[in-house]
Scaffold this motif. Structure first.
Motif, PDB file in Angstrom:
ATOM      1  N   ASN A 195     -23.526  21.495 -12.731  1.00 29.58           N
ATOM      2  CA  ASN A 195     -24.182  22.020 -13.684  1.00 29.58           C
ATOM      3  C   ASN A 195     -23.740  22.262 -14.388  1.00 29.58           C
ATOM      4  O   ASN A 195     -23.895  22.896 -15.614  1.00 29.58           O
ATOM      5  N   VAL A 196     -22.452  22.827 -14.694  1.00 32.75           N
ATOM      6  CA  VAL A 196     -21.323  23.246 -15.387  1.00 32.75           C
ATOM      7  C   VAL A 196     -21.601  21.790 -16.557  1.00 32.75           C
ATOM      8  O   VAL A 196     -21.116  21.958 -17.393  1.00 32.75           O
ATOM      9  N   ILE A 197     -20.783  20.500 -14.979  1.00 29.41           N
ATOM     10  CA  ILE A 197     -20.361  19.267 -16.021  1.00 29.41           C
ATOM     11  C   ILE A 197     -21.318  18.946 -16.521  1.00 29.41           C
ATOM     12  O   ILE A 197     -20.870  18.499 -18.341  1.00 29.41           O
ATOM     13  N   LEU A 198     -22.635  19.060 -16.203  1.00 30.22           N
ATOM     14  CA  LEU A 198     -23.825  18.205 -16.503  1.00 30.22           C
ATOM     15  C   LEU A 198     -24.072  19.229 -18.115  1.00 30.22           C
ATOM     16  O   LEU A 198     -24.197  18.278 -18.924  1.00 30.22           O
ATOM     17  N   ALA A 199     -24.663  20.448 -18.188  1.00 29.85           N
ATOM     18  CA  ALA A 199     -24.560  20.379 -18.955  1.00 29.85           C
ATOM     19  C   ALA A 199     -23.967  21.043 -20.184  1.00 29.85           C
ATOM     20  O   ALA A 199     -23.770  20.128 -21.407  1.00 29.85           O
ATOM     21  N   HIS A 200     -22.361  20.830 -19.897  1.00 33.02           N
ATOM     22  CA  HIS A 200     -20.921  20.814 -21.443  1.00 33.02           C
ATOM     23  C   HIS A 200     -21.827  19.337 -21.892  1.00 33.02           C
ATOM     24  O   HIS A 200     -21.185  18.922 -22.739  1.00 33.02           O
ATOM     25  N   ALA A 201     -21.642  18.207 -20.413  1.00 27.82           N
ATOM     26  CA  ALA A 201     -21.745  17.323 -21.465  1.00 27.82           C
ATOM     27  C   ALA A 201     -22.628  15.882 -22.059  1.00 27.82           C
ATOM     28  O   ALA A 201     -22.602  15.764 -22.937  1.00 27.82           O
ATOM     29  N   PHE A 202     -23.987  16.892 -21.771  1.00 31.47           N
ATOM     30  CA  PHE A 202     -25.107  16.765 -22.148  1.00 31.47           C
ATOM     31  C   PHE A 202     -25.529  17.784 -23.320  1.00 31.47           C
ATOM     32  O   PHE A 202     -26.829  17.964 -23.829  1.00 31.47           O
ATOM     33  N   GLN A 203     -24.939  18.705 -23.269  1.00 33.54           N
ATOM     34  CA  GLN A 203     -25.234  19.506 -24.610  1.00 33.54           C
ATOM     35  C   GLN A 203     -26.398  20.018 -24.304  1.00 33.54           C
ATOM     36  O   GLN A 203     -27.187  20.017 -25.298  1.00 33.54           O
ATOM     37  N   VAL A 204     -27.081  20.248 -23.171  1.00 32.13           N
ATOM     38  CA  VAL A 204     -28.041  21.353 -22.625  1.00 32.13           C
ATOM     39  C   VAL A 204     -27.503  22.444 -21.686  1.00 32.13           C
ATOM     40  O   VAL A 204     -26.647  22.682 -21.480  1.00 32.13           O
ATOM     41  N   GLY A 205     -29.039  22.398 -21.339  1.00 38.08           N
ATOM     42  CA  GLY A 205     -28.950  24.212 -20.495  1.00 38.08           C
ATOM     43  C   GLY A 205     -29.179  23.581 -19.040  1.00 38.08           C
ATOM     44  O   GLY A 205     -29.325  22.825 -18.913  1.00 38.08           O
ATOM     45  N   LYS A 206     -27.951  24.733 -18.263  1.00 37.78           N
ATOM     46  CA  LYS A 206     -28.354  24.094 -16.972  1.00 37.78           C
ATOM     47  C   LYS A 206     -29.824  23.654 -16.383  1.00 37.78           C
ATOM     48  O   LYS A 206     -29.665  23.680 -15.528  1.00 37.78           O
ATOM     49  N   ASN A 207     -30.784  25.026 -16.807  1.00 35.71           N
ATOM     50  CA  ASN A 207     -31.326  25.004 -16.727  1.00 35.71           C
ATOM     51  C   ASN A 207     -32.518  23.024 -16.726  1.00 35.71           C
ATOM     52  O   ASN A 207     -33.483  22.855 -15.842  1.00 35.71           O
ATOM     53  N   VAL A 208     -32.063  22.390 -17.460  1.00 32.44           N
ATOM     54  CA  VAL A 208     -32.515  21.820 -18.052  1.00 32.44           C
ATOM     55  C   VAL A 208     -31.775  20.223 -17.207  1.00 32.44           C
ATOM     56  O   VAL A 208     -32.361  19.528 -16.142  1.00 32.44           O
ATOM     57  N   THR A 209     -30.948  20.452 -16.614  1.00 32.34           N
ATOM     58  CA  THR A 209     -29.791  19.530 -15.389  1.00 32.34           C
ATOM     59  C   THR A 209     -30.559  20.016 -14.339  1.00 32.34           C
ATOM     60  O   THR A 209     -30.661  19.001 -13.715  1.00 32.34           O
ATOM     61  N   ASN A 210     -30.977  20.976 -14.268  1.00 30.69           N
ATOM     62  CA  ASN A 210     -31.728  21.316 -12.588  1.00 30.69           C
ATOM     63  C   ASN A 210     -32.993  21.145 -12.655  1.00 30.69           C
ATOM     64  O   ASN A 210     -33.439  19.797 -11.832  1.00 30.69           O
ATOM     65  N   ARG A 211     -33.953  20.808 -13.390  1.00 33.75           N
ATOM     66  CA  ARG A 211     -35.413  20.264 -13.665  1.00 33.75           C
ATOM     67  C   ARG A 211     -34.685  18.253 -13.681  1.00 33.75           C
ATOM     68  O   ARG A 211     -35.412  17.841 -12.505  1.00 33.75           O
ATOM     69  N   ILE A 212     -34.090  17.698 -14.511  1.00 39.07           N
ATOM     70  CA  ILE A 212     -33.840  16.096 -14.244  1.00 39.07           C
ATOM     71  C   ILE A 212     -33.230  16.003 -12.606  1.00 39.07           C
ATOM     72  O   ILE A 212     -33.682  15.321 -11.956  1.00 39.07           O
ATOM     73  N   LYS A 213     -31.623  17.373 -12.134  1.00 39.48           N
ATOM     74  CA  LYS A 213     -31.711  17.200 -10.769  1.00 39.48           C
ATOM     75  C   LYS A 213     -32.966  16.672  -9.729  1.00 39.48           C
ATOM     76  O   LYS A 213     -32.486  16.069  -9.210  1.00 39.48           O
ATOM     77  N   ALA A 214     -33.799  17.836 -10.128  1.00 42.64           N
ATOM     78  CA  ALA A 214     -35.164  17.778  -9.468  1.00 42.64           C
ATOM     79  C   ALA A 214     -35.879  16.328  -8.923  1.00 42.64           C
ATOM     80  O   ALA A 214     -36.526  15.875  -7.866  1.00 42.64           O
TER      81      ALA A 214
END
Length: 216
Positions: A195-214
Motif C-alpha cells: 500500500n505504501v507503493i500504491l498510495a505513493h504511485a497514485f497520490q492517494v491515501g492508503k485507505n483508498v488503495t485498501n478499498r480498491i484492493k478489496a
C-alpha cells in the motif's frame, strides 16, 4: 584510416540481424503445438506433422454468446494456440467479445499483439493511450461494421454505449497475445503490491488503495 570493407559488411550484417529479430515466419507448412509436451521453448514445441489432424486447426463456439453477468458486464472468448494447436508459429489468434448494455472491457494491454477490433452488433466507445510522456488518448465511437486498431502493447479499452447487447470480433497478431488488465494487475497481484507503493504511485491515501484492493 579507412575501415576495411569486410568490417563494414560485418557491421551491416549484425545491424540487419538485430532489425529482423522479431517473430519469424514459419519454416514448414505446419507446426501443430504439442500442448502436453515436456519441452519448454519460446512458443510451443511441434508434434510430428504426420500426426496432424483436421481438429488441430478447428474450433467451434464463436456463435455462442459469452456470460456478461459480472462486474464489468463483458466476456472474452479467446481462440489462441491453447485452443487451436494448429495456430502454432502462425502469429495470429482471434476472440469473440460480448458486452451487456453499458458493459466495459476495462483498460488492458496485449504485450505481444496488435489488435483489430471489429463491431458486429452495438455501439462502442473505444480508445488507446500512447506511451509517456505524451499519454495521449486516441478514441472513437464505433458502429456496426466499423473496425479500430489497438497498437501492440498500448493500454486500450472498449465500452458498449448502447441499451442493447454488443458483440465484437478481435483479430490479434500473435498466437498467444496475452492480456494484462491494469486494475487487476496493480490491485489484485499475488502477493499484493505494498500500500505504501500504491498510495505513493497514485497520490492517494492508503485507505483508498485498501478499498480498491478489496474489489479485486
Amino acid at each position: 584510416m579507412a575501415i576495411p570493407h569486410i568490417i563494414l559488411f560485418g557491421l551491416f550484417a549484425v545491424i540487419c540481424s538485430v532489425a529482423l529479430a522479431a517473430d519469424h515466419s514459419p519454416l514448414q507448412d505446419i507446426c501443430v503445438a504439442d500442448l502436453a509436451g515436456p519441452v519448454l521453448v519460446n512458443g510451443r514445441p511441434c508434434k510430428d506433422p504426420k500426426l496432424a489432424q483436421a481438429d488441430d486447426f478447428f474450433f467451434s463456439g464463436l456463435h455462442m454468446p459469452g456470460n456478461t453477468t459480472n462486474t464489468f458486464g463483458s466476456s472474452v472468448n479467446l481462440v489462441s494456440v491453447a485452443k487451436v494447436p494448429g495456430l502454432n508459429t502462425l502469429g495470429i489468434s482471434m476472440a469473440r467479445l460480448d458486452y451487456a448494455p453499458w458493459g466495459l472491457n476495462p483498460p488492458h494491454t496485449h504485450p505481444r499483439a496488435t489488435e483489430v477490433f471489429t463491431v458486429l452488433e452495438g455501439s462502442f466507445y473505444v480508445g488507446f493511450v500512447t506511451s509517456n510522456p505524451e499519454n495521449r488518448l486516441i478514441s472513437k465511437v464505433l458502429q456496426k461494421g466499423d473496425a479500430f486498431v489497438f497498437p501492440v502493447g498500448l493500454i486500450h479499452f472498449e465500452r458498449n454505449i448502447g441499451h442493447t447487447n454488443g458483440v465484437a470480433i478481435a483479430s490479434l497478431s500473435s498466437q498467444n497475445p496475452g492480456a494484462i488488465s491494469i486494475g487487476s494487475a496493480v490491485f489484485g497481484s499475488k502477493p499484493d503490491i505494498s500500500n505504501v507503493i500504491l498510495a505513493h504511485a497514485f497520490q492517494v491515501g492508503k485507505n483508498v488503495t485498501n478499498r480498491i484492493k478489496a474489489r479485486f
